[in-house]
Design an enzyme around this catalytic site. Structure first.
Site, PDB file in Angstrom:
ATOM      1  N   PHE A  31       0.799  -1.324   0.195  1.00 18.91           N
ATOM      2  CA  PHE A  31      -0.084  -0.140  -0.105  1.00 18.91           C
ATOM      3  C   PHE A  31       0.810   1.214  -0.050  1.00 18.91           C
ATOM      4  O   PHE A  31       0.408   2.126  -0.669  1.00 18.91           O
ATOM      5  CB  PHE A  31      -0.769  -0.077   1.202  1.00 18.91           C
ATOM      6  CG  PHE A  31      -2.246  -0.802   0.999  1.00 18.91           C
ATOM      7  CD1 PHE A  31      -2.389  -1.347  -0.243  1.00 18.91           C
ATOM      8  CD2 PHE A  31      -3.229  -0.838   2.037  1.00 18.91           C
ATOM      9  CE1 PHE A  31      -3.506  -2.280  -0.449  1.00 18.91           C
ATOM     10  CE2 PHE A  31      -4.266  -1.610   2.018  1.00 18.91           C
ATOM     11  CZ  PHE A  31      -4.478  -2.077   0.753  1.00 18.91           C
ATOM     12  N   HIS A 117      -6.216  -9.097   9.406  1.00 19.90           N
ATOM     13  CA  HIS A 117      -7.443  -8.234   8.440  1.00 19.90           C
ATOM     14  C   HIS A 117      -8.237  -9.036   7.460  1.00 19.90           C
ATOM     15  O   HIS A 117      -8.488  -8.754   6.453  1.00 19.90           O
ATOM     16  CB  HIS A 117      -6.536  -7.190   7.700  1.00 19.90           C
ATOM     17  CG  HIS A 117      -5.748  -6.216   8.789  1.00 19.90           C
ATOM     18  ND1 HIS A 117      -4.558  -5.447   8.349  1.00 19.90           N
ATOM     19  CD2 HIS A 117      -6.020  -5.900   9.915  1.00 19.90           C
ATOM     20  CE1 HIS A 117      -4.232  -4.881   9.479  1.00 19.90           C
ATOM     21  NE2 HIS A 117      -5.041  -5.039  10.448  1.00 19.90           N
ATOM     22  N   CYS A 125     -21.249 -13.563   4.442  1.00 25.94           N
ATOM     23  CA  CYS A 125     -22.340 -12.934   4.965  1.00 25.94           C
ATOM     24  C   CYS A 125     -22.000 -12.103   5.986  1.00 25.94           C
ATOM     25  O   CYS A 125     -21.443 -12.848   6.973  1.00 25.94           O
ATOM     26  CB  CYS A 125     -23.604 -13.850   5.038  1.00 25.94           C
ATOM     27  SG  CYS A 125     -24.829 -12.885   5.664  1.00 25.94           S
ATOM     28  N   SER A 191       6.467  -4.832   6.906  1.00 22.12           N
ATOM     29  CA  SER A 191       5.418  -4.195   7.470  1.00 22.12           C
ATOM     30  C   SER A 191       5.768  -2.490   7.779  1.00 22.12           C
ATOM     31  O   SER A 191       6.787  -2.462   8.517  1.00 22.12           O
ATOM     32  CB  SER A 191       4.664  -4.622   8.782  1.00 22.12           C
ATOM     33  OG  SER A 191       3.635  -3.729   9.189  1.00 22.12           O
TER      34      SER A 191
END
Ligand code: NAD
Ligand code: ZN
Length: 243
Positions: A31, A117, A125, A191
């Protein structure tokens, strides 16, 4: 001199903690690196997904266009060495922020991977938790524009990831805390260590007396707490370990 090899050799129980950086060598962009996902598109917040059909349509469009490369990628050298460390009994758990299933794909048993995560390789659902495979949802969406809904209860179906604004999974957080408190070596790999509460685990390990290693291409804010900081590429660094 402290080396990764010495620390791994001396430890009796190691926890590996991974971020998006472990998977870049598999071709999945992270990211926060230049060119990372967020330089191209904004994340969709949980409240917006739940509250707006248009946002759900946008989320599913992103998933099925495959722009995130999350599905279909293969584990790399770094994943393989971690799997070997688990098999050798050196590593008790792999706590991961990743949602790509590559630790499991590399051979780490499901019950040793703690996903903070969630997982993007399937959907569920939000109400009754029934699992849905992406492949079954793809054709109705792509060909007929049908936004996935639960066949059992009519609830909203979402990829099984934790989005921004969504509560952290309680069971996984507890498991991660337990594993962290039980280790004497904590390896934080790939990370940026800025996403909380996940980034709290390296600190917790350190406060609890474990040794902390940070392996990341670039410096992180937690470097001052680490016993050893390795600013290096993950695959080659882990491959150099003798198990
Ligand atoms: P991040 O993108 O914030 O940080 C990744 C770090 O890894 C960066 O500091 C980067 O410099 C480093 N890095 C990248 N490739 C490397 C390599 N080959 N060798 C050494 N270092 C390398 O990732 P994060 O800390 O995991 O936080 C981002 C959030 O995004 C997570 O919550 C995660 O859920 C999600 N995410 C997951 C994936 C995935 O599942 N593969 C991909 C992108 C984002
Ligand atoms: Zn349901």
């Amino acid at each position: 001199m402290l080396t990764l090899q010495n620390l791994v050799d001396e430890a009796t129980r190691t926890v590996v903690f991974t971020g998006a950086g472990i998977s870049t060598e598999s071709g999945i962009p992270d990211f926060r690196s230049p060119g990372g996902v967020w330089t191209k598109m904004k994340p969709i917040y949980f409240q917006d997904f739940v509250g707006s059909e248009e946002m759900r349509r946008e989320a599913w469009r992103r998933r099925f266009e495959g722009g995130d490369k999350l599905v279909g990628s293969k584990p790399n050298k770094g994943h393989a060495v971690i799997a070997d460390l688990v098999t050798a009994g050196k590593v008790s758990h792999v706590i991961t922020q990743n949602i790509d299933n590559l630790h499991q794909d590399s051979g780490v048993p499901e019950d040793k991977v703690i996903e903070l995560h969630g997982n993007a390789t399937y959907a569920h659902c939000l109400d009754c938790k029934e699992r849905y495979e992406l492949e079954d949802l793809r054709a109705p969406f792509v060909e007929e524009g049908i936004i996935p809904m639960c066949k059992s209860c009519g609830g909203i179906v979402k990829s099984a990831t934790i989005s921004f604004g969504q509560p952290m999974p309680e069971w996984e957080m507890l498991q991660a805390e337990e594993a962290t408190l039980a280790c004497d070596l904590f390896l934080a790999i790939g990370s940026s260590l800025v996403v909380y509460p996940a980034a709290g685990f390296p600190i917790l390990a350190k406060k609890n007396g474990a040794r902390l290693v940070i392996l990341n291409r670039e410096p992180t804010e937690l470097d001052p707490y680490a016993d050893l900081v390795l600013n290096a590429e993950i695959g080659p660094t882990l491959s150099a370990l003798t198990l």
